[in-house]
Design a protein around this motif. Structure first.
Motif, PDB file in Angstrom:
ATOM      1  N   SER A 193       0.810  -1.219   0.000  1.00 43.30           N
ATOM      2  CA  SER A 193       0.000   0.000   0.000  1.00 43.30           C
ATOM      3  C   SER A 193       0.847   1.274   0.000  1.00 43.30           C
ATOM      4  CB  SER A 193      -0.934   0.018   1.219  1.00 43.30           C
ATOM      5  OG  SER A 193      -0.337   0.643   2.338  1.00 43.30           O
ATOM      6  N   GLN A 246       3.257   6.771  -5.072  1.00 46.62           N
ATOM      7  CA  GLN A 246       2.106   7.331  -5.767  1.00 46.62           C
ATOM      8  C   GLN A 246       2.111   6.994  -7.257  1.00 46.62           C
ATOM      9  OE1 GLN A 246      -0.430   8.682  -4.113  1.00 46.62           O
ATOM     10  NE2 GLN A 246       0.771   8.223  -2.254  1.00 46.62           N
ATOM     11  N   ARG A 304      -0.669  -0.580  -7.306  1.00 48.63           N
ATOM     12  CA  ARG A 304      -1.561  -1.210  -8.272  1.00 48.63           C
ATOM     13  C   ARG A 304      -1.267  -2.700  -8.347  1.00 48.63           C
ATOM     14  NH1 ARG A 304      -1.266   1.234 -14.114  1.00 48.63           N
ATOM     15  NH2 ARG A 304      -0.161  -0.714 -14.554  1.00 48.63           N
ATOM     16  N   GLN A 321      -7.914  -9.443  -3.760  1.00 47.16           N
ATOM     17  CA  GLN A 321      -7.528  -8.158  -4.325  1.00 47.16           C
ATOM     18  C   GLN A 321      -8.722  -7.228  -4.469  1.00 47.16           C
ATOM     19  OE1 GLN A 321      -4.856  -8.633  -7.696  1.00 47.16           O
ATOM     20  NE2 GLN A 321      -3.973 -10.454  -6.750  1.00 47.16           N
ATOM     21  N   LYS A 322      -9.883  -7.780  -4.725  1.00 44.57           N
ATOM     22  CA  LYS A 322     -11.088  -6.949  -4.751  1.00 44.57           C
ATOM     23  C   LYS A 322     -11.339  -6.348  -3.372  1.00 44.57           C
ATOM     24  CE  LYS A 322     -16.046  -7.099  -5.784  1.00 44.57           C
ATOM     25  NZ  LYS A 322     -17.193  -7.977  -6.149  1.00 44.57           N
ATOM     26  N   ALA A 341      -8.596  -3.742  -2.515  1.00 36.73           N
ATOM     27  CA  ALA A 341      -8.807  -2.505  -3.268  1.00 36.73           C
ATOM     28  C   ALA A 341      -9.912  -1.676  -2.615  1.00 36.73           C
ATOM     29  CB  ALA A 341      -9.151  -2.833  -4.715  1.00 36.73           C
ATOM     30  N   LYS A 342     -10.964  -2.349  -2.160  1.00 35.28           N
ATOM     31  CA  LYS A 342     -12.061  -1.649  -1.489  1.00 35.28           C
ATOM     32  C   LYS A 342     -11.568  -0.969  -0.220  1.00 35.28           C
ATOM     33  CE  LYS A 342     -16.650  -2.443   0.497  1.00 35.28           C
ATOM     34  NZ  LYS A 342     -17.707  -3.461   0.774  1.00 35.28           N
ATOM     35  N   GLY A 382      -8.520   0.087   0.291  1.00 30.08           N
ATOM     36  CA  GLY A 382      -7.496   1.076   0.000  1.00 30.08           C
ATOM     37  C   GLY A 382      -6.063   0.595   0.146  1.00 30.08           C
ATOM     38  N   ILE A 402      -4.541  -1.673  -2.026  1.00 28.29           N
ATOM     39  CA  ILE A 402      -4.000  -1.733  -3.380  1.00 28.29           C
ATOM     40  C   ILE A 402      -5.020  -1.058  -4.288  1.00 28.29           C
ATOM     41  CG2 ILE A 402      -2.669  -3.868  -3.051  1.00 28.29           C
ATOM     42  CD1 ILE A 402      -4.929  -5.353  -4.525  1.00 28.29           C
ATOM     43  N   THR A 403      -4.649  -0.856  -5.539  1.00 28.71           N
ATOM     44  CA  THR A 403      -5.600  -0.439  -6.559  1.00 28.71           C
ATOM     45  C   THR A 403      -5.578  -1.488  -7.656  1.00 28.71           C
ATOM     46  OG1 THR A 403      -3.937   0.872  -7.754  1.00 28.71           O
ATOM     47  CG2 THR A 403      -5.228   2.003  -6.063  1.00 28.71           C
ATOM     48  N   LEU A 404      -6.644  -1.521  -8.459  1.00 28.84           N
ATOM     49  CA  LEU A 404      -6.717  -2.464  -9.567  1.00 28.84           C
ATOM     50  C   LEU A 404      -6.572  -1.717 -10.880  1.00 28.84           C
ATOM     51  CD1 LEU A 404      -9.673  -4.688  -8.327  1.00 28.84           C
ATOM     52  CD2 LEU A 404      -7.245  -5.289  -8.359  1.00 28.84           C
ATOM     53  N   GLU A 464      -7.292  -0.221 -14.359  1.00 24.15           N
ATOM     54  CA  GLU A 464      -8.596   0.144 -14.901  1.00 24.15           C
ATOM     55  C   GLU A 464      -9.024  -0.779 -16.027  1.00 24.15           C
ATOM     56  OE1 GLU A 464      -8.523   4.199 -16.023  1.00 24.15           O
ATOM     57  OE2 GLU A 464      -8.258   4.951 -13.978  1.00 24.15           O
TER      58      GLU A 464
END
Length: 299
Positions: free
Chosen positions: A95, A130, A137, A240-241, A244-245, A247, A249-251, A253
């Motif tokens: 993160s 960032q 990601r 991972q879902k 991501a929810k 915060g 990690i991010t997935l 797009e």
């Protein structure tokens, strides 16, 4: 020739593990209890794992992982003055929370100048979360986990220890069972598991795939059942879902949650059915239903 055995260790308790508010602490240190966990691990595991046979120690450059390595392996480092802990940026946590953003290279060099830590592979900007290769990601985290495995695969030492983080360990081992046991990771603070490289196929070699040893599995429970690749991919999608929810990690797009070929870097079919994965987790983790929960919410 790749190492025969890899010993993966999640860092001991840090101050950020005490509360969600403490996630705002930048690159936190170990708590006194965390330091005790390091000493306890060395004593408890010595009857099953010859830690003195370890001739290579690799760590995330975050302070809590470096101090975990220094504390656990103090007897080994004392007995081998030329041995240094190799800091590897690819092993940092997933993160971009303040607690998972490392100190500057200059600060690390100052803090660890009189300690057996090799920072030569840590470059300026390693703590930029960032953007760039260390952004949180999922596909980038999977890629640097692959690079870390390949680095380990290139080592010539027979027995290697790796100290890293709870979230990253799931990407690193490609084992997603129990991913929510401690609200974001299946690894307890200062937990050790042992692995070896897979030689099952050319694809496994190219992926630097690793397999947990039978002894390591028995240390955790005689009832653990290995999951299939498809089951691991399905759990990866769910984990991972969820992360991501929250915060962590991010997935990407352009990648659907569940399309884990693109995110995990593994071959095999992905699965979009998230509602039925609880059976997979319970099959692997039924022995953990009464496990003591950590007081921290994540990492």
């Amino acid at each position: 020739m790749a190492p025969t055995t890899l010993h993966f260790i999640r860092h001991a308790q840090g101050y950020h593990n005490l509360s969600i508010e403490a996630h705002s602490v930048r690159d936190p240190l170990l708590t006194p209890h965390g330091e005790q966990q390091c000493n306890a691990l060395y004593q408890e595991i010595s009857s099953q794992v010859d830690l003195n046979s370890i001739t290579c120690i690799i760590s995330s450059p975050l302070r809590r992982t470096l101090y975990t390595a220094l504390n656990i392996f103090r007897p080994v480092l004392t007995a081998n003055p030329d041995l240094k802990i190799i800091a590897l940026a690819e092993l940092q946590e997933t993160s971009a929370l303040p607690c998972d953003v490392g100190s500057s290279l200059q600060d690390l060099q100052c803090e660890f100048k009189d300690r057996p830590v090799d920072l030569s592979r840590v470059k300026e900007g390693w703590n930029e979360k960032q953007s760039g290769p260390f952004a949180p990601r999922a596909d980038l985290v999977a890629e640097r986990a692959l690079q870390a495995r390949k680095f380990l695969q290139s080592r010539e030492e027979e027995s290697v220890a790796v100290v890293t983080h709870g979230g990253l360990l799931h990407f690193l081992t490609e084992d997603w069972a129990g991913h929510a046991k401690f609200c974001g990771t299946g690894w307890a603070n200062c937990e050790l598991r042992s692995y070896h490289f897979s030689d099952s196929s050319l694809a496994a070699h190219a992926n630097a795939s690793i397999i947990e040893t039978p002894l390591s599995i028995r240390r955790r429970s005689d009832r653990l059942q290995p999951l299939t690749m498809d089951e691991q991919l399905e759990l990866a999608a769910v984990a991972q879902k969820s992360w991501a929810k929250d915060g962590y990690i991010t997935l990407p797009e352009d990648v659907l949650v569940g399309d884990m070929d693109a995110v995990s870097g593994r071959d095999g079919s992905s699965c979009q059915n998230y509602e039925n994965v609880s059976a997979l987790s319970s099959r692997q983790d039924s022995v953990n239903t009464d496990a003591e929960k950590e007081i921290r919410p994540r990492l």
